[in-house]
Design a protein around this motif. Structure first.
Motif, short mmCIF file in Angstrom:
data_model
loop_
_atom_site.label_atom_id
_atom_site.label_comp_id
_atom_site.label_asym_id
_atom_site.label_seq_id
_atom_site.Cartn_x
_atom_site.Cartn_y
_atom_site.Cartn_z
N UNK A 157 0.85 -1.21 0.00
CA UNK A 157 0.00 0.00 0.00
C UNK A 157 0.87 1.25 0.00
N UNK A 158 1.97 1.21 0.76
CA UNK A 158 2.89 2.35 0.80
C UNK A 158 3.48 2.62 -0.58
N UNK A 159 3.84 1.56 -1.30
CA UNK A 159 4.38 1.73 -2.65
C UNK A 159 3.33 2.29 -3.60
N UNK A 160 2.08 1.84 -3.43
CA UNK A 160 1.00 2.38 -4.25
C UNK A 160 0.85 3.88 -4.00
N UNK A 161 0.88 4.27 -2.74
CA UNK A 161 0.74 5.68 -2.41
C UNK A 161 2.01 6.47 -2.68
N UNK A 162 3.16 5.81 -2.70
CA UNK A 162 4.41 6.45 -3.11
C UNK A 162 4.24 6.95 -4.54
N UNK A 206 -8.63 -3.53 -1.75
CA UNK A 206 -8.26 -4.88 -1.35
C UNK A 206 -7.32 -4.92 -0.15
N UNK A 207 -6.40 -3.97 -0.05
CA UNK A 207 -5.36 -4.06 0.98
C UNK A 207 -5.90 -3.89 2.40
N UNK A 208 -6.76 -2.92 2.61
CA UNK A 208 -7.26 -2.72 3.98
C UNK A 208 -8.11 -3.90 4.42
N UNK A 209 -8.90 -4.46 3.50
CA UNK A 209 -9.70 -5.64 3.84
C UNK A 209 -8.77 -6.82 4.16
N UNK A 210 -7.70 -6.96 3.42
CA UNK A 210 -6.76 -8.05 3.63
C UNK A 210 -6.06 -7.92 4.98
N UNK A 269 -0.18 4.04 8.93
CA UNK A 269 1.07 4.78 9.16
C UNK A 269 2.10 4.47 8.09
N UNK A 270 2.24 3.20 7.76
CA UNK A 270 3.19 2.82 6.71
C UNK A 270 2.76 3.41 5.37
N UNK A 271 1.45 3.38 5.10
CA UNK A 271 0.93 3.98 3.87
C UNK A 271 1.24 5.47 3.81
N UNK A 272 1.09 6.16 4.92
CA UNK A 272 1.38 7.60 4.96
C UNK A 272 2.85 7.88 4.69
N UNK A 273 3.72 7.01 5.18
CA UNK A 273 5.15 7.17 4.91
C UNK A 273 5.41 7.06 3.41
N UNK A 274 4.78 6.09 2.77
CA UNK A 274 4.92 5.95 1.32
C UNK A 274 4.39 7.17 0.58
N UNK A 275 3.24 7.65 0.98
CA UNK A 275 2.62 8.80 0.32
C UNK A 275 3.49 10.04 0.46
N UNK A 276 4.05 10.25 1.64
CA UNK A 276 4.88 11.42 1.87
C UNK A 276 6.24 11.33 1.18
N UNK A 277 6.78 10.12 1.06
CA UNK A 277 8.11 9.99 0.47
C UNK A 277 8.09 10.01 -1.06
#
Length: 191
Positions: free
Chosen positions: A43-48, A143-147, A166-174
């Motif tokens: 998810x972090x990579x998706x939001x990255x 899919x990811x949050x349900x998983x 939190x990990x997703x937010x790190x990806x989105x910010x980076x």
């Protein structure tokens, strides 16, 4: 002899300390789950990529491709509309087909949308790239949050989703930070 107020405050302090201990235990258990961490990193990579796209596509579109601001808005509007409309459908599809295949399919779609950006020469080429990326974003995020929720122990749904977010937010910010460094070093199209 302690007053009633002091007894109440002491009880509240013990209750708060107990809740913090329980929270930390839950966070440690969730953080030690490889499947939850792998899904969170996905998810972090998706939001990255989403963070990079939403930050630099407007600049690329205006400065390099010379698009009008309304065209950039239309591309992002189409991407957002696609994501919004497709999330419920993709969530239902992941209920039927399984989370992991849907996540992989969404990542492929998002990657395709990103790959089309430097190949695009104008508005009509960027518009499908935005739509395809939006579709991929919908598939992955539905899919990811349900998983992660399914992977978590019954008592740890909140902790699992908190770590996941939190990990997703790190990806989105980076995404914008890393993309900014790449743009400086390699230019828009290659980045």
């Amino acid at each position: 002899m302690p007053s009633d107020r002091h007894r109440v405050e002491a009880g509240q302090s013990r209750g708060l300390a107990r809740r913090w201990r329980e929270t930390l235990v839950g966070l440690r258990q969730v953080a030690s789950s490889r499947p939850i961490l792998a899904t969170s990193i996905t998810e972090a990579l998706q939001y990255f990529s989403f963070g990079a796209l939403e930050t630099f596509l407007p600049l690329y579109a205006v400065l390099v491709l010379r698009l009008e601001p309304w065209q950039v808005g239309a591309i992002f509007g189409a991407q957002l509309l696609t994501t919004t409309l497709m999330k419920p459908i993709m969530g239902r599809a992941s209920d039927r087909m399984g989370r992991r295949p849907m996540i992989v399919a969404g990542l492929i779609a998002s990657g395709l949308g990103m790959a089309l950006v430097p190949a695009a020469s104008g508005f009509l080429a960027l518009l499908p790239a935005g739509i395809i990326f939006g579709l991929g974003l919908a598939v992955v995020t539905a899919s990811t949050s349900a998983y992660v929720s399914e992977l978590a122990k019954t008592t740890q749904h909140g902790s699992a989703l908190g770590v996941f977010s939190s990990i997703m937010d790190i990806g989105h910010a980076s995404g914008p930070i890393v993309m900014g460094l790449l743009v400086v070093g390699a230019g828009y199209a290659l980045s």
